[in-house]
Write a protein that holds these residues in place. Structure first.
Motif, PDB file in Angstrom:
ATOM      1  N   UNK A  24     134.918 -15.975 108.989  1.00 17.34           N
ATOM      2  CA  UNK A  24     133.959 -17.105 108.693  1.00 17.34           C
ATOM      3  C   UNK A  24     134.652 -18.454 108.145  1.00 17.34           C
ATOM      4  N   UNK A  25     135.876 -18.404 107.892  1.00 18.84           N
ATOM      5  CA  UNK A  25     136.618 -19.894 107.610  1.00 18.84           C
ATOM      6  C   UNK A  25     136.216 -20.641 108.778  1.00 18.84           C
ATOM      7  N   UNK A  26     135.588 -21.974 108.602  1.00 18.65           N
ATOM      8  CA  UNK A  26     135.586 -22.887 109.632  1.00 18.65           C
ATOM      9  C   UNK A  26     134.210 -22.773 110.251  1.00 18.65           C
ATOM     10  N   UNK A  27     133.333 -21.807 110.124  1.00 14.42           N
ATOM     11  CA  UNK A  27     131.956 -21.608 110.596  1.00 14.42           C
ATOM     12  C   UNK A  27     131.124 -22.716 109.942  1.00 14.42           C
ATOM     13  N   UNK A  28     130.340 -23.438 110.913  1.00 17.42           N
ATOM     14  CA  UNK A  28     129.580 -24.578 110.401  1.00 17.42           C
ATOM     15  C   UNK A  28     128.169 -24.494 110.877  1.00 17.42           C
ATOM     16  N   UNK A 392     127.135 -27.746 106.802  1.00 20.01           N
ATOM     17  CA  UNK A 392     127.722 -26.437 105.734  1.00 20.01           C
ATOM     18  C   UNK A 392     128.760 -25.844 106.470  1.00 20.01           C
ATOM     19  N   UNK A 393     130.094 -25.944 105.822  1.00 20.80           N
ATOM     20  CA  UNK A 393     131.243 -25.411 106.452  1.00 20.80           C
ATOM     21  C   UNK A 393     131.843 -24.369 105.569  1.00 20.80           C
ATOM     22  N   UNK A 394     132.087 -23.320 105.887  1.00 23.81           N
ATOM     23  CA  UNK A 394     132.962 -22.033 105.197  1.00 23.81           C
ATOM     24  C   UNK A 394     134.449 -22.335 105.227  1.00 23.81           C
ATOM     25  N   UNK A 395     134.730 -22.511 103.791  1.00 23.75           N
ATOM     26  CA  UNK A 395     136.324 -22.831 103.583  1.00 23.75           C
ATOM     27  C   UNK A 395     137.169 -21.638 102.928  1.00 23.75           C
ATOM     28  N   UNK A 396     138.488 -21.464 102.774  1.00 26.79           N
ATOM     29  CA  UNK A 396     139.271 -20.687 102.019  1.00 26.79           C
ATOM     30  C   UNK A 396     138.853 -20.474 100.679  1.00 26.79           C
ATOM     31  N   UNK A 397     138.693 -19.359 100.039  1.00 29.32           N
ATOM     32  CA  UNK A 397     138.119 -19.239  98.672  1.00 29.32           C
ATOM     33  C   UNK A 397     139.217 -19.848  97.767  1.00 29.32           C
ATOM     34  N   UNK A 398     140.523 -20.088  98.308  1.00 31.77           N
ATOM     35  CA  UNK A 398     141.417 -20.809  97.207  1.00 31.77           C
ATOM     36  C   UNK A 398     141.468 -22.231  97.155  1.00 31.77           C
ATOM     37  N   UNK A 399     140.594 -22.864  97.939  1.00 33.15           N
ATOM     38  CA  UNK A 399     140.402 -24.211  97.966  1.00 33.15           C
ATOM     39  C   UNK A 399     139.545 -24.721  97.028  1.00 33.15           C
ATOM     40  N   UNK A 400     140.006 -25.317  95.857  1.00 39.41           N
ATOM     41  CA  UNK A 400     139.174 -25.501  94.768  1.00 39.41           C
ATOM     42  C   UNK A 400     138.359 -27.283  94.778  1.00 39.41           C
ATOM     43  N   UNK A 416     130.861 -24.585  96.797  1.00 40.23           N
ATOM     44  CA  UNK A 416     129.968 -23.503  96.318  1.00 40.23           C
ATOM     45  C   UNK A 416     130.074 -22.135  96.990  1.00 40.23           C
ATOM     46  N   UNK A 417     129.550 -21.256  96.471  1.00 40.33           N
ATOM     47  CA  UNK A 417     129.568 -19.788  96.935  1.00 40.33           C
ATOM     48  C   UNK A 417     128.414 -19.110  97.358  1.00 40.33           C
ATOM     49  N   UNK A 418     128.202 -18.483  98.379  1.00 41.09           N
ATOM     50  CA  UNK A 418     126.914 -17.663  98.762  1.00 41.09           C
ATOM     51  C   UNK A 418     127.364 -16.292  99.129  1.00 41.09           C
ATOM     52  N   UNK A 419     126.636 -15.267  99.456  1.00 41.17           N
ATOM     53  CA  UNK A 419     126.890 -13.750  99.852  1.00 41.17           C
ATOM     54  C   UNK A 419     127.912 -13.781 101.100  1.00 41.17           C
ATOM     55  N   UNK A 420     128.073 -14.798 101.795  1.00 40.80           N
ATOM     56  CA  UNK A 420     128.988 -14.728 102.915  1.00 40.80           C
ATOM     57  C   UNK A 420     130.646 -15.297 102.557  1.00 40.80           C
ATOM     58  N   UNK A 421     130.462 -16.248 101.400  1.00 38.52           N
ATOM     59  CA  UNK A 421     131.820 -16.821 101.217  1.00 38.52           C
ATOM     60  C   UNK A 421     131.627 -18.056 100.564  1.00 38.52           C
ATOM     61  N   UNK A 422     132.817 -18.841 100.563  1.00 34.32           N
ATOM     62  CA  UNK A 422     132.812 -20.048  99.989  1.00 34.32           C
ATOM     63  C   UNK A 422     132.552 -21.154 100.922  1.00 34.32           C
ATOM     64  N   UNK A 423     131.759 -22.343 100.410  1.00 34.95           N
ATOM     65  CA  UNK A 423     131.160 -23.203 101.314  1.00 34.95           C
ATOM     66  C   UNK A 423     131.372 -24.621 100.902  1.00 34.95           C
ATOM     67  N   UNK A 424     131.274 -25.624 101.852  1.00 34.56           N
ATOM     68  CA  UNK A 424     130.961 -27.096 101.094  1.00 34.56           C
ATOM     69  C   UNK A 424     129.814 -27.688 102.130  1.00 34.56           C
ATOM     70  N   UNK A 425     128.888 -28.645 101.418  1.00 28.77           N
ATOM     71  CA  UNK A 425     127.832 -29.313 102.005  1.00 28.77           C
ATOM     72  C   UNK A 425     128.633 -30.786 102.187  1.00 28.77           C
ATOM     73  N   UNK A 426     128.426 -31.483 103.220  1.00 28.87           N
ATOM     74  CA  UNK A 426     128.960 -32.938 103.354  1.00 28.87           C
ATOM     75  C   UNK A 426     128.099 -33.574 104.488  1.00 28.87           C
TER      76      UNK A 426
END
Length: 441
Positions: A24-28, A392-400, A416-426
């Motif tokens: 899911x990392x990179x999924x946008x 909305x892009x999913x990123x690695x969980x260790x990216x703070x 932010x987090x949802x049931x799929x993983x860690x993501x950012x809005x931009x």
């Protein structure tokens, strides 16, 4: 044996879960509305009467709300084009009405000319006849034309020209003032040259009202403000819409899009009943509309994820049709502001652009070493459709903290987090450089 099987199942589940997180990392995706909001709201005003700017605009500026003003251009000092009739001599038309009753062959010419015969009050008959055409009652409209021309021949009207009341109520605004309001973030759009009943006009006069209003706006404000239009009286006449949509990319009257359901102001349909990708729900706020009902419109769209509330306002503080008190607007807009976490309040043009860009866009993200590269493109005219979209892009969980870079612009955003993983809005601009996401720490 059973313990080994359970342990193996747990290990396999953990491996699968880890693989899914990596996949899911990179999924946008492009969010349905700007900034990931639940609904869109457009505050639109018709006619451009003076208290819209003197009373309502300062309230919206204070709250940071942009609006769309559909203005009657012919009455603004400095406009090149004013009201006129394009066609034969009106004396010839008047004389002809004495022997030839109005019918489908001559109605549009007579209805186009009637306001410009040189007599006060005849424009009201144009408005009445146009309303009947809009209502699907052409035979009754023909009778209205026969009546007014009979009165003209009998000398029942005073000489002169008297514009319709919408034009009179709009007087006072200038292009200099409009330019200053536009600089504050508001959209100005066409409401024709003279506010006629477009459904009652023949082709030359219909095109004059639509095209010449656009020309004056282009000259005074620039191409950005020639995107939207509203045919007066909210006409949905198919003939009018076919002409108008060739001149303006966005019409508040009608926007036939395969992905958009439209609910007009007179409809009792609820926006939650439609399953299309987007639903435009128009509501007219008048002096008869209770404030609790107006607030319920906001709550309704905020409860869904595909609704666009288009509010139609005319008069303000005693000036204009169905004028609303400024105090009511202040309370209403503050009610919206308190729900801004769910509402994207934007101009009619910007919401239209966002929907069309999203529906015609391609977005792809992939991780390369410690950077996620996101490409965003759309197939529309790049000169018209240049609005940033929210990704909305999913990123690695260790990216703070995530650094987002596109071209020369950089910004740090929190994940932010949802049931799929860690993501950012931009925000990202289509058809330019790829967006690059990386760990800022």
């Amino acid at each position: 044996m059973l313990k080994r099987f359970v342990l193996l199942t747990v290990i396999v589940s953990i491996v699968i879960a880890c693989n899914r997180k990596e996949e899911i990392i990179g999924k946008t995706e492009i969010t349905k509305w700007q900034y990931g909001k639940k609904a869109a709201v457009s505050l639109t005003y018709d006619d451009g009467s003076t208290n819209q700017f003197a009373k309502a605009l300062p309230i919206m500026n204070q709250l940071g709300f942009p609006a769309t003003f559909f203005i009657i251009t012919g009455q603004i000092p400095g406009s090149q084009y004013q009201g006129r009739f394009i066609g034969r001599s009106v004396k010839e038309i008047i004389a002809e009405t004495a022997t030839q009753p109005t019918n489908k062959e001559n109605f549009f010419e007579r209805a186009s000319a009637v306001g410009f015969l040189g007599y006060q009050g005849t424009i009201d008959y144009h408005t009445q006849a146009g309303a009947l055409v809009d209502a699907g009652k052409p035979e009754e409209a023909y009778k209205v034309m026969d009546e007014v021309y009979k009165k003209v021949r009998a000398g029942a009207f005073k000489p002169g020209y008297l514009a319709n009341k919408e034009v009179a109520e709009a007087r006072g605004v200038t292009w200099d003032k409009i330019r200053s309001y536009a600089a504050q973030g508001h959209e100005f759009a066409s409401h024709t040259v003279t506010h006629p009943r477009l459904a009652a006009l023949d082709e030359p006069n219909l095109l004059y009202e639509l095209e010449k209003s656009k020309e004056d706006i282009l000259k005074q404000l620039g191409p950005k403000y020639t995107f939207s239009a509203e045919g007066p009286y909210g006409t949905e006449n198919e003939r009018v819409v076919e002409y108008a949509k060739k001149i303006y990319p966005a019409l508040r009257n009608r926007m036939p899009e395969p992905f958009l359901a439209e609910i007009n102001r007179s409809s009792d349909e609820q926006p939650g009943n439609f399953k299309k990708e987007y639903v435009q729900w128009q509501r007219g706020a008048t002096t008869k509309t209770p404030l609790p009902l107006m607030k319920s419109w906001v709550d309704t769209v905020a409860a869904h994820d595909n609704n666009w509330l288009v509010l139609v306002i005319h008069g303000v503080e005693g000036i204009g049709w169905e004028a609303l008190p400024a105090t009511l607007l202040d309370e209403y807009f503050r009610y919206m502001k308190a729900r801004e976490d769910k509402l994207w309040v934007a101009t009619f043009a910007d919401v239209t652009k966002y929907m069309r860009q999203r529906m015609n866009a391609k977005v792809q993200g992939q991780q390369k070493e410690n950077v996620i590269i996101v490409n965003l493109t759309h197939s529309l005219d790049k000169n018209l459709y240049d609005l940033p979209l929210t990704l909305k892009t999913y990123v690695p969980t260790d990216w703070k903290t995530i650094k987002v870079k596109q071209g020369t612009k950089e910004k740090e955003v929190q994940p932010e987090k949802d049931d799929k993983g860690t993501f950012v809005f931009y925000q990202a601009l289509p058809n330019t450089n790829p967006a690059e996401l990386s760990n800022a720490l």
